[in-house]
Structure formats: structure tokens, C-alpha cells
Motif scaffolding. Structure first.
Motif, mmCIF file in Angstrom:
data_model
loop_
_atom_site.group_PDB
_atom_site.id
_atom_site.type_symbol
_atom_site.label_atom_id
_atom_site.label_comp_id
_atom_site.label_asym_id
_atom_site.label_seq_id
_atom_site.Cartn_x
_atom_site.Cartn_y
_atom_site.Cartn_z
ATOM 1 N N THR A 39 0.833 -1.199 0.000
ATOM 2 C CA THR A 39 0.000 0.000 0.000
ATOM 3 C C THR A 39 0.868 1.250 0.000
ATOM 4 N N LEU A 40 1.916 1.242 0.815
ATOM 5 C CA LEU A 40 2.824 2.392 0.849
ATOM 6 C C LEU A 40 3.527 2.562 -0.490
ATOM 7 N N LEU A 41 3.997 1.457 -1.065
ATOM 8 C CA LEU A 41 4.678 1.535 -2.359
ATOM 9 C C LEU A 41 3.765 2.128 -3.425
ATOM 10 N N SER A 42 2.502 1.699 -3.442
ATOM 11 C CA SER A 42 1.559 2.203 -4.447
ATOM 12 C C SER A 42 1.190 3.662 -4.206
ATOM 13 N N LYS A 43 1.295 4.098 -2.962
ATOM 14 C CA LYS A 43 0.923 5.475 -2.621
ATOM 15 C C LYS A 43 2.011 6.475 -3.029
ATOM 16 N N VAL A 44 3.290 6.057 -2.967
ATOM 17 C CA VAL A 44 4.382 7.002 -3.202
ATOM 18 C C VAL A 44 5.062 6.805 -4.558
ATOM 19 N N THR A 45 4.692 5.762 -5.298
ATOM 20 C CA THR A 45 5.287 5.515 -6.609
ATOM 21 C C THR A 45 4.189 5.171 -7.608
ATOM 22 N N ARG A 46 4.590 4.917 -8.855
ATOM 23 C CA ARG A 46 3.642 4.505 -9.886
ATOM 24 C C ARG A 46 3.447 2.995 -9.917
ATOM 25 N N ALA A 47 4.097 2.285 -9.019
ATOM 26 C CA ALA A 47 3.983 0.828 -8.988
ATOM 27 C C ALA A 47 2.552 0.416 -8.645
ATOM 28 N N LYS A 48 2.139 -0.734 -9.178
ATOM 29 C CA LYS A 48 0.799 -1.264 -8.946
ATOM 30 C C LYS A 48 0.884 -2.688 -8.386
ATOM 31 N N PRO A 49 1.403 -2.818 -7.168
ATOM 32 C CA PRO A 49 1.494 -4.162 -6.581
ATOM 33 C C PRO A 49 0.119 -4.673 -6.179
ATOM 34 N N LYS A 50 -0.001 -5.973 -6.056
ATOM 35 C CA LYS A 50 -1.253 -6.561 -5.610
ATOM 36 C C LYS A 50 -1.477 -6.216 -4.148
ATOM 37 N N ILE A 51 -2.675 -5.728 -3.827
ATOM 38 C CA ILE A 51 -3.004 -5.325 -2.463
ATOM 39 C C ILE A 51 -4.280 -6.026 -2.032
ATOM 40 N N ALA A 52 -4.245 -6.682 -0.886
ATOM 41 C CA ALA A 52 -5.421 -7.365 -0.355
ATOM 42 C C ALA A 52 -5.318 -7.409 1.158
ATOM 43 N N ASP A 53 -6.440 -7.742 1.836
ATOM 44 C CA ASP A 53 -6.462 -7.740 3.291
ATOM 45 C C ASP A 53 -6.157 -9.116 3.861
ATOM 46 N N TYR A 54 -5.202 -9.814 3.241
ATOM 47 C CA TYR A 54 -4.765 -11.099 3.779
ATOM 48 C C TYR A 54 -3.249 -11.199 3.626
ATOM 49 N N PRO A 55 -2.592 -12.028 4.455
ATOM 50 C CA PRO A 55 -1.126 -12.117 4.434
ATOM 51 C C PRO A 55 -0.591 -12.700 3.133
ATOM 52 N N PHE A 56 0.698 -12.455 2.883
ATOM 53 C CA PHE A 56 1.436 -13.006 1.747
ATOM 54 C C PHE A 56 0.839 -12.609 0.399
ATOM 55 N N THR A 57 0.316 -11.393 0.324
ATOM 56 C CA THR A 57 -0.157 -10.879 -0.963
ATOM 57 C C THR A 57 1.018 -10.684 -1.912
ATOM 58 N N THR A 58 2.146 -10.209 -1.367
ATOM 59 C CA THR A 58 3.348 -10.009 -2.170
ATOM 60 C C THR A 58 4.147 -11.301 -2.224
ATOM 61 N N VAL A 59 4.338 -11.836 -3.421
ATOM 62 C CA VAL A 59 5.074 -13.099 -3.579
ATOM 63 C C VAL A 59 6.364 -12.907 -4.360
ATOM 64 N N VAL A 60 6.562 -11.724 -4.933
ATOM 65 C CA VAL A 60 7.820 -11.377 -5.610
ATOM 66 C C VAL A 60 8.156 -9.942 -5.230
ATOM 67 N N PRO A 61 9.436 -9.554 -5.278
ATOM 68 C CA PRO A 61 9.781 -8.159 -4.977
ATOM 69 C C PRO A 61 9.140 -7.200 -5.980
ATOM 70 N N ASN A 62 8.598 -6.109 -5.480
ATOM 71 C CA ASN A 62 8.026 -5.071 -6.328
ATOM 72 C C ASN A 62 8.889 -3.821 -6.240
ATOM 73 N N LEU A 63 9.148 -3.199 -7.384
ATOM 74 C CA LEU A 63 9.958 -1.990 -7.433
ATOM 75 C C LEU A 63 9.111 -0.791 -7.825
ATOM 76 N N GLY A 64 9.472 0.355 -7.286
ATOM 77 C CA GLY A 64 8.814 1.589 -7.657
ATOM 78 C C GLY A 64 9.758 2.758 -7.472
ATOM 79 N N VAL A 65 9.503 3.855 -8.175
ATOM 80 C CA VAL A 65 10.342 5.049 -8.087
ATOM 81 C C VAL A 65 9.565 6.189 -7.447
#
Length: 239
Positions: free
Chosen positions: A26-52
Motif C-alpha cells: 500500500t505504501l509503495l503504491s501510494k508514493v510511486t507509480r507501482a501497482k502491486p497486488k493489495i489485499a487484506d490477507y497475508p502473503f499478498t506479495t510473492v515477488v519483490p516489487n519496485l517503484g520510483v
């Protein structure tokens, strides 16, 4: 003939590290153009996501204005640093860590190597957790136990997230109005949690945000950018 084993490591300025579902994506998507998967359950992120992250006021930073440093993107949309003096920051969202991650448990172990190439760790804490202090200690323990222990020596900024839903939706809560049976480990006010965190954090870099609502996010990133700049300068002077 030689057989070589190559390890790919992401190069970023800041690594977002936390337990699962603490709000890193959520923080990454708020401060960068990245669009990582966001959900209200654990382990939503399964690969590193990058943003600028790009500062709102680039002139606030003391860089060489003769250079026009920008980030470009590769064919997969990943950010590529074109200058070491860029005013922007590359952020890496690492999958959530659980106890035993340094020994291969969970998803985080496979991606801890990416943290080694970062300059600063942004250690995100979930203020609604039933054991915030325990989460903080566990993450630091896993960083210490991974590899040579180098990750535990990296500079950190501790950020407490989810202020919008913590402490009864208020920054300060009258303890007398709280039900002691609700959770013996959950803190009942920001002041109470801050007091306990100050006891265990060996530095003063503690900030508070609501990534979902954007509260405190701009101030956080500006301070992180200045801190990263200082860390880079120190590292360059010791090389």
C-alpha cells in the motif's frame, strides 16, 4: 570449462521490510507509480516489487543541478537508475517475513538477498498488531540470522503504519474507556506504543503514517530521501 552459479540481486535505495500484511505494498503504491497486488490477507506479495519515488520539490535537495538525473524503465517496466546522484529513490517491496525466514521458512528468505544491495531499510510496523514489539524484534532477528548478519547492520527507519484504524481510530485514547480483555498485547494509545518502541529502538528514526489514507507519507519520504543521501555520502567516503 567452468560452471558458474550467478545470484541476481535487485539494486534499490530503500528496502521495505515487515511482517505480512503490514502495508508495504500500500505504501509503495501510494508514493510511486507501482501497482502491486493489495489485499487484506497475508502473503499478498510473492515477488519483490519496485517503484520510483519522485520528490515534489527536487530543489530542496542539495544535488548538482547541472545534471539532469532521471530514472528510466526497462522493457518490463522496472525502474533503472541512470545516475547515482538522482533526486529520486528506488523502493523495493520485499515479501513479508515470518519467524524462521532466515532459515528458509516462508517467502521472504528467497528475497532477503535483494535487501543487501539497498542503502536503507524501511522497517514497517503494523500498529494494529497484537504484538508490535514482538514483530519488531522478530524482523531484526531474522535480518541478523540471514547470511553473514550484514542486514542487521544496515541503517533503518522505523515506520508505524495503519494509524487510521489503530487506537480506536484516534491518536490518543483514554485508557479508562478501553476493555482490558480485548488484547493484553495491543497498545491502547499512540503515546503508550511510542514509549515502548523508544525503549527497544537503538536510534531516533521513528515515524508514524497511514499509508492507506496518505497521512504522514509525504513527510516520511522527504525525510527518508535526506537520510539515504547522508548514508550514500558516508558509504562513498569510506570506500
Amino acid at each position: 570449462r567452468k560452471r558458474l552459479k550467478l545470484t541476481l540481486k535487485v539494486v534499490a535505495d530503500v528496502a521495505l521490510v515487515a511482517v505480512p500484511n503490514a502495508g508495504k505494498s500500500t505504501l509503495l503504491s501510494k508514493v510511486t507509480r507501482a501497482k502491486p497486488k493489495i489485499a487484506d490477507y497475508p502473503f499478498t506479495t510473492v515477488v519483490p516489487n519496485l517503484g520510483v519515488w519522485v520528490p515534489n520539490n527536487p530543489t530542496a535537495y542539495e544535488y548538482d543541478e547541472e545534471e539532469d538525473e532521471q530514472y528510466t524503465y526497462d522493457e518490463n517496466g522496472n525502474p533503472v537508475l541512470s545516475s547515482p546522484k538522482s533526486k529520486s529513490l528506488i523502493l523495493c517491496d520485499v515479501p513479508g517475513l515470518i519467524a524462521g525466514a532466515s532459515e528458509g521458512i516462508g517467502l521472504g528468505h528467497a528475497f532477503l538477498r535483494h535487501v543487501e544491495r539497498c542503502h536503507v531499510i524501511l522497517h514497517l510496523l503494523d500498529s494494529t498488531s497484537e504484538d508490535v514489539i514482538g514483530d519488531y524484534a522478530m524482523i531484526n532477528r531474522e535480518l541478523l540470522n540471514y547470511g553473514t548478519g550484514k542486514l542487521a547492520t544496515m541503517p533503518q527507519v522505523v515506520v508505524v503504519n495503519k494509524l487510521d484504524i489503530a487506537f480506536g481510530n484516534e491518536m490518543e485514547v483514554d485508557e479508562a474507556d478501553q476493555d482490558d480483555s480485548s488484547s493484553k498485547k495491543r497498545f491502547r494509545s499512540k503515546a503508550e506504543l511510542e514509549e515502548k518502541l523508544r525503549e527497544v529502538i537503538p536510534h531516533s528514526r521513528l515515524m508514524w503514517i497511514s499509508a492507506k489514507e496518505g497521512e504522514g507519507v509525504d513527510d516520511l519520504m522527504e525525510r527518508v530521501a535526506m537520510f539515504v543521501k547522508k548514508v550514500k555520502e558516508i558509504n562513498a567516503s569510506t570506500e
